[in-house]
Design a protein around this motif. Structure first.
Motif, PDB file in Angstrom:
ATOM      1  N   LYS A   1       0.727  -1.343   0.129  1.00 12.15           N
ATOM      2  CA  LYS A   1      -0.147  -0.070  -0.026  1.00 12.15           C
ATOM      3  C   LYS A   1       0.912   1.284   0.166  1.00 12.15           C
ATOM      4  CE  LYS A   1      -3.693   1.807   2.743  1.00 12.15           C
ATOM      5  NZ  LYS A   1      -4.407   1.909   4.044  1.00 12.15           N
ATOM      6  N   ASN A   2       1.835   1.273   0.812  1.00  7.21           N
ATOM      7  CA  ASN A   2       2.617   2.458   0.942  1.00  7.21           C
ATOM      8  C   ASN A   2       3.533   2.810  -0.143  1.00  7.21           C
ATOM      9  OD1 ASN A   2       1.612   3.308   3.536  1.00  7.21           O
ATOM     10  ND2 ASN A   2       3.296   2.407   4.724  1.00  7.21           N
ATOM     11  N   ASP A   3       4.029   1.698  -0.658  1.00  5.13           N
ATOM     12  CA  ASP A   3       4.590   1.927  -2.006  1.00  5.13           C
ATOM     13  C   ASP A   3       3.749   2.246  -3.202  1.00  5.13           C
ATOM     14  OD1 ASP A   3       7.036   1.017  -0.554  1.00  5.13           O
ATOM     15  OD2 ASP A   3       6.992  -0.956  -1.426  1.00  5.13           O
TER      16      ASP A   3
ATOM     17  N   LEU B   1       1.203   4.151  -2.996  1.00  6.63           N
ATOM     18  CA  LEU B   1       0.625   5.682  -2.610  1.00  6.63           C
ATOM     19  C   LEU B   1       1.768   6.403  -2.895  1.00  6.63           C
ATOM     20  CD1 LEU B   1      -1.339   7.455  -1.478  1.00  6.63           C
ATOM     21  CD2 LEU B   1      -0.472   6.779   0.851  1.00  6.63           C
ATOM     22  N   THR B   2       3.149   5.859  -2.426  1.00  3.62           N
ATOM     23  CA  THR B   2       4.175   6.942  -2.722  1.00  3.62           C
ATOM     24  C   THR B   2       4.594   7.151  -4.249  1.00  3.62           C
ATOM     25  OG1 THR B   2       5.420   6.220  -0.768  1.00  3.62           O
ATOM     26  CG2 THR B   2       6.697   7.163  -2.456  1.00  3.62           C
ATOM     27  N   SER B   3       4.181   6.001  -4.931  1.00  7.87           N
ATOM     28  CA  SER B   3       4.610   6.252  -6.697  1.00  7.87           C
ATOM     29  C   SER B   3       3.458   6.963  -6.897  1.00  7.87           C
ATOM     30  CB  SER B   3       4.372   4.824  -7.135  1.00  7.87           C
ATOM     31  OG  SER B   3       5.403   3.900  -6.700  1.00  7.87           O
ATOM     32  N   GLY B   4       2.286   6.979  -6.617  1.00  5.97           N
ATOM     33  CA  GLY B   4       1.313   7.879  -7.132  1.00  5.97           C
ATOM     34  C   GLY B   4       1.744   9.297  -6.703  1.00  5.97           C
ATOM     35  N   MET B   5       2.016   9.684  -5.581  1.00  4.32           N
ATOM     36  CA  MET B   5       2.224  11.219  -5.152  1.00  4.32           C
ATOM     37  C   MET B   5       3.469  11.511  -5.713  1.00  4.32           C
ATOM     38  SD  MET B   5       1.028  10.464  -0.911  1.00  4.32           S
ATOM     39  CE  MET B   5       1.079  12.137  -0.911  1.00  4.32           C
ATOM     40  N   GLU B   6       4.092  10.757  -6.059  1.00  6.18           N
ATOM     41  CA  GLU B   6       5.498  11.232  -6.876  1.00  6.18           C
ATOM     42  C   GLU B   6       4.961  11.833  -8.177  1.00  6.18           C
ATOM     43  OE1 GLU B   6       8.330   8.203  -6.592  1.00  6.18           O
ATOM     44  OE2 GLU B   6       9.070   8.583  -4.770  1.00  6.18           O
TER      45      GLU B   6
ATOM     46  N   SER C   1      -8.328   6.218   1.741  1.00  5.52           N
ATOM     47  CA  SER C   1      -7.739   4.811   1.802  1.00  5.52           C
ATOM     48  C   SER C   1      -8.658   3.742   2.843  1.00  5.52           C
ATOM     49  CB  SER C   1      -6.521   4.889   2.359  1.00  5.52           C
ATOM     50  OG  SER C   1      -5.959   3.656   2.631  1.00  5.52           O
ATOM     51  N   THR C   2      -8.990   2.674   2.337  1.00  2.00           N
ATOM     52  CA  THR C   2      -9.766   1.768   3.091  1.00  2.00           C
ATOM     53  C   THR C   2      -9.435   0.361   2.915  1.00  2.00           C
ATOM     54  OG1 THR C   2     -12.008   1.291   3.528  1.00  2.00           O
ATOM     55  CG2 THR C   2     -11.587   1.552   1.434  1.00  2.00           C
TER      56      THR C   2
END
Length: 198
Positions: free
Chosen positions: A156-158, A160-165, A173-174
């Motif tokens: 999940k965090n990976d 999310l980070t890729s998308g935000m970058e 988020s659920t």
């Protein structure tokens, strides 16, 4: 061909043990994930256009269409797309669409098929083809990629980070867990659901 394209090696693959003809769209995914997603998209747009990424046999697209959304179905494999309208064979990291084409993007259990080195490119493409204000819904499982069910790790965090970058913003988020374990290709494994906004 798909296995060679992804560089997945010689490991036994999940399709040898799961019959996709027996798979069904889980009713809890419809009520907990798809219907709220459709309603959010329809708040400001009468007939939103959604790219269904990694659509497979198209169950999610059919459901979204019943809610008044228009869908374009995309998959790397032509097998599942046979007989489906508005379908395109392409890879997620090289989308054959103009900029700002879609009000939303839906992707369930597809990220595990994307090699890690291509994830940033995929998110860049999602950002490019979504209209400003568009929402990408990504459903996947926290998984290591080390057993025969999985291709590449998804966390999940990976993701999310890729998308935000790439410029996407976390909208929500659920979590979601299938109610019918035997009809699910990950046999009921819990997923996370990210909604990322442009």
């Amino acid at each position: 061909t798909q296995k060679n394209l992804y560089g997945m090696g010689k490991a036994k693959h999940w399709w040898s043990s799961f019959n996709y003809d027996e798979a069904e769209l889980d009713s809890s995914y419809v009520s907990q994930v798809l219907e709220p997603f459709a309603e959010r998209l329809k708040m400001n747009i009468k007939a939103p256009v959604v790219l269904d990424l990694g659509v497979g046999k198209g169950e999610t697209s059919v459901m979204l269409q019943t809610k008044g959304l228009k869908t374009v179905k995309l998959d790397i494999s032509w097998n599942g797309l046979l007989g489906q309208d508005n379908s395109v064979v392409a890879t997620g990291w090289k989308l054959p669409f103009p900029d700002d084409s879609f009000d939303g993007i839906h992707s369930k259990d597809m990220m595990t098929h994307i090699p890690l080195k291509l994830r940033r490119k995929l998110f860049s493409e999602l950002y490019r083809v979504m209209k400003p204000g568009g929402i990408a819904l990504i459903c996947s499982a926290n998984e290591s990629g080390e057993d025969v069910l999985h291709q590449y790790p998804t966390y999940k965090n990976d993701l999310l980070t890729s998308g935000m970058e790439m410029g996407l913003i976390l909208e929500s988020s659920t979590d979601w867990k299938p109610t019918n374990k035997s009809k699910d290709w990950l046999w009921g494994k819990q997923r996370f659901v990210l909604e990322l906004k442009k």
